[in-house]
Design a protein around this motif. Structure first.
Motif, PDB file in Angstrom:
ATOM      1  N   VAL A   1      92.756  51.324 -80.773  1.00  0.00           N
ATOM      2  CA  VAL A   1      93.496  52.531 -81.147  1.00  0.00           C
ATOM      3  C   VAL A   1      93.457  53.476 -79.952  1.00  0.00           C
ATOM      4  O   VAL A   1      92.379  53.778 -79.429  1.00  0.00           O
ATOM      5  N   VAL A   2      94.640  53.920 -79.534  1.00  0.00           N
ATOM      6  CA  VAL A   2      94.759  54.749 -78.333  1.00  0.00           C
ATOM      7  C   VAL A   2      95.373  56.106 -78.686  1.00  0.00           C
ATOM      8  O   VAL A   2      96.475  56.153 -79.242  1.00  0.00           O
ATOM      9  N   LEU A   3      94.674  57.167 -78.371  1.00  0.00           N
ATOM     10  CA  LEU A   3      95.227  58.515 -78.414  1.00  0.00           C
ATOM     11  C   LEU A   3      95.739  58.781 -77.005  1.00  0.00           C
ATOM     12  O   LEU A   3      94.979  58.698 -76.041  1.00  0.00           O
ATOM     13  N   TRP A   4      97.026  59.073 -76.872  1.00  0.00           N
ATOM     14  CA  TRP A   4      97.614  59.282 -75.548  1.00  0.00           C
ATOM     15  C   TRP A   4      98.398  60.587 -75.511  1.00  0.00           C
ATOM     16  O   TRP A   4      98.736  61.153 -76.546  1.00  0.00           O
TER      17      TRP A   4
ATOM     18  N   PRO B   1     107.449  67.966 -67.244  1.00  0.00           N
ATOM     19  CA  PRO B   1     107.389  69.137 -66.371  1.00  0.00           C
ATOM     20  C   PRO B   1     107.188  70.449 -67.138  1.00  0.00           C
ATOM     21  O   PRO B   1     106.538  71.359 -66.648  1.00  0.00           O
ATOM     22  N   THR B   2     107.719  70.540 -68.345  1.00  0.00           N
ATOM     23  CA  THR B   2     107.577  71.769 -69.144  1.00  0.00           C
ATOM     24  C   THR B   2     107.230  71.470 -70.591  1.00  0.00           C
ATOM     25  O   THR B   2     107.329  72.350 -71.441  1.00  0.00           O
ATOM     26  N   HIS B   3     106.860  70.257 -70.880  1.00  0.00           N
ATOM     27  CA  HIS B   3     106.556  69.866 -72.255  1.00  0.00           C
ATOM     28  C   HIS B   3     105.512  68.759 -72.262  1.00  0.00           C
ATOM     29  O   HIS B   3     105.236  68.146 -71.227  1.00  0.00           O
ATOM     30  N   TRP B   4     104.935  68.520 -73.420  1.00  0.00           N
ATOM     31  CA  TRP B   4     103.975  67.448 -73.611  1.00  0.00           C
ATOM     32  C   TRP B   4     103.931  67.108 -75.092  1.00  0.00           C
ATOM     33  O   TRP B   4     104.374  67.891 -75.928  1.00  0.00           O
ATOM     34  N   HIS B   5     103.436  65.945 -75.398  1.00  0.00           N
ATOM     35  CA  HIS B   5     103.130  65.618 -76.787  1.00  0.00           C
ATOM     36  C   HIS B   5     102.110  64.486 -76.839  1.00  0.00           C
ATOM     37  O   HIS B   5     101.957  63.735 -75.881  1.00  0.00           O
ATOM     38  N   HIS B   6     101.416  64.433 -77.971  1.00  0.00           N
ATOM     39  CA  HIS B   6     100.401  63.408 -78.189  1.00  0.00           C
ATOM     40  C   HIS B   6     100.972  62.304 -79.069  1.00  0.00           C
ATOM     41  O   HIS B   6     101.890  62.529 -79.851  1.00  0.00           O
ATOM     42  N   GLY B   7     100.381  61.127 -78.960  1.00  0.00           N
ATOM     43  CA  GLY B   7     100.718  60.022 -79.841  1.00  0.00           C
ATOM     44  C   GLY B   7      99.489  59.159 -80.067  1.00  0.00           C
ATOM     45  O   GLY B   7      98.520  59.225 -79.314  1.00  0.00           O
ATOM     46  N   VAL B   8      99.537  58.382 -81.118  1.00  0.00           N
ATOM     47  CA  VAL B   8      98.483  57.418 -81.417  1.00  0.00           C
ATOM     48  C   VAL B   8      99.165  56.074 -81.607  1.00  0.00           C
ATOM     49  O   VAL B   8     100.116  55.962 -82.380  1.00  0.00           O
TER      50      VAL B   8
ATOM     51  N   GLY C   1     102.139  49.391 -83.727  1.00  0.00           N
ATOM     52  CA  GLY C   1     102.601  50.520 -84.511  1.00  0.00           C
ATOM     53  C   GLY C   1     102.021  51.809 -83.987  1.00  0.00           C
ATOM     54  O   GLY C   1     101.035  51.805 -83.251  1.00  0.00           O
ATOM     55  N   GLU C   2     102.678  52.913 -84.352  1.00  0.00           N
ATOM     56  CA  GLU C   2     102.175  54.214 -83.937  1.00  0.00           C
ATOM     57  C   GLU C   2     102.662  55.303 -84.877  1.00  0.00           C
ATOM     58  O   GLU C   2     103.508  55.056 -85.734  1.00  0.00           O
ATOM     59  N   THR C   3     102.128  56.498 -84.697  1.00  0.00           N
ATOM     60  CA  THR C   3     102.543  57.623 -85.516  1.00  0.00           C
ATOM     61  C   THR C   3     103.954  58.036 -85.123  1.00  0.00           C
ATOM     62  O   THR C   3     104.344  57.921 -83.972  1.00  0.00           O
ATOM     63  N   ASP C   4     104.717  58.505 -86.088  1.00  0.00           N
ATOM     64  CA  ASP C   4     106.078  58.966 -85.836  1.00  0.00           C
ATOM     65  C   ASP C   4     106.224  60.455 -86.098  1.00  0.00           C
ATOM     66  O   ASP C   4     107.321  60.978 -86.088  1.00  0.00           O
TER      67      ASP C   4
ATOM     68  N   VAL D   1      92.025  56.540 -89.119  1.00  0.00           N
ATOM     69  CA  VAL D   1      92.117  57.237 -87.845  1.00  0.00           C
ATOM     70  C   VAL D   1      92.183  58.724 -88.177  1.00  0.00           C
ATOM     71  O   VAL D   1      93.065  59.162 -88.908  1.00  0.00           O
ATOM     72  N   GLU D   2      91.237  59.482 -87.653  1.00  0.00           N
ATOM     73  CA  GLU D   2      91.162  60.910 -87.956  1.00  0.00           C
ATOM     74  C   GLU D   2      91.360  61.703 -86.664  1.00  0.00           C
ATOM     75  O   GLU D   2      90.689  61.458 -85.666  1.00  0.00           O
ATOM     76  N   LEU D   3      92.302  62.641 -86.703  1.00  0.00           N
ATOM     77  CA  LEU D   3      92.608  63.472 -85.545  1.00  0.00           C
ATOM     78  C   LEU D   3      92.230  64.917 -85.824  1.00  0.00           C
ATOM     79  O   LEU D   3      92.613  65.475 -86.859  1.00  0.00           O
ATOM     80  N   LYS D   4      91.493  65.519 -84.920  1.00  0.00           N
ATOM     81  CA  LYS D   4      91.189  66.952 -84.978  1.00  0.00           C
ATOM     82  C   LYS D   4      92.254  67.642 -84.142  1.00  0.00           C
ATOM     83  O   LYS D   4      92.385  67.368 -82.946  1.00  0.00           O
ATOM     84  N   THR D   5      93.038  68.536 -84.768  1.00  0.00           N
ATOM     85  CA  THR D   5      94.176  69.143 -84.096  1.00  0.00           C
ATOM     86  C   THR D   5      94.164  70.659 -84.244  1.00  0.00           C
ATOM     87  O   THR D   5      93.421  71.211 -85.053  1.00  0.00           O
ATOM     88  N   LYS D   6      95.006  71.305 -83.472  1.00  0.00           N
ATOM     89  CA  LYS D   6      95.281  72.733 -83.609  1.00  0.00           C
ATOM     90  C   LYS D   6      96.796  72.890 -83.707  1.00  0.00           C
ATOM     91  O   LYS D   6      97.564  72.225 -83.012  1.00  0.00           O
ATOM     92  N   TRP D   7      97.202  73.794 -84.596  1.00  0.00           N
ATOM     93  CA  TRP D   7      98.617  74.087 -84.817  1.00  0.00           C
ATOM     94  C   TRP D   7      98.849  75.571 -84.599  1.00  0.00           C
ATOM     95  O   TRP D   7      97.940  76.381 -84.793  1.00  0.00           O
TER      96      TRP D   7
END
Length: 154
Positions: A71-74, A79-86, A100-103, A119-125
């Motif tokens: 399982v990979v958290l990436w 240049p002005t944006h980013w996002h995470h995926g699993v 497979g991965e999160t959509d 799979v548990e993700l600690k996030t901030k919103w």
């Protein structure tokens, strides 16, 4: 007397062969290399201003089939944006391939833990007065691996 000993020996050989036929789970370093290879292929198809980085990498048997998945958290950095995926990488023959991965959006992911098939993700919103750069509302997201995809879990 010779036949029971022969049967026992044959049974032990069959059990040893079956144990060797199931591939051993990758160790931490191997899992990290598997994740980096996966992200290198993703990077090859990305635009010139995007880069992929591996975050947390875990090895676990997510579906109880006796085979470990990676399982990979990436993070994709633009240049002005980013996002995470699993992404879940499953063994296909002698190598691991994306299975497979999160959509869905994951927010700003601070860490990943894989336990008990979840799979548990600690996030901030973002909160109501947060700048886009700096979310402050903690949220835990949980996913289960089922039928070849990560689905939200309660």
């Amino acid at each position: 007397m010779g036949v029971p000993v022969l049967r026992s020996t044959c049974l032990l050989l069959v059990l040893a062969f079956c144990a060797d036929a199931r591939a051993a789970a990758p160790d931490t370093d191997q899992a990290r290399r598997i994740a980096e290879q996966f992200l290198a292929t993703r990077q090859a198809s990305a635009g010139p201003q995007e880069a992929y980085e591996a975050g947390d990498v875990a090895v676990a048997d997510l579906d109880g089939d006796g085979e470990s998945e990676v399982v990979v958290l990436w993070t994709m950095l633009g240049p002005t944006h980013w996002h995470h995926g699993v992404t879940v990488l499953a063994r296909k023959g002698q190598h691991y391939a994306p299975a497979g991965e999160t959509d869905e959006p994951l927010g700003s992911v601070e860490g990943m833990v894989v336990r008990n098939g979840t799979v548990e993700l600690k996030t901030k919103w973002p909160g109501p007065n947060d700048a886009r750069c700096c979310p402050t509302v903690p949220r835990t997201l949980r996913y289960r691996w089922s039928a070849g995809k990560l689905s939200p879990a309660k």
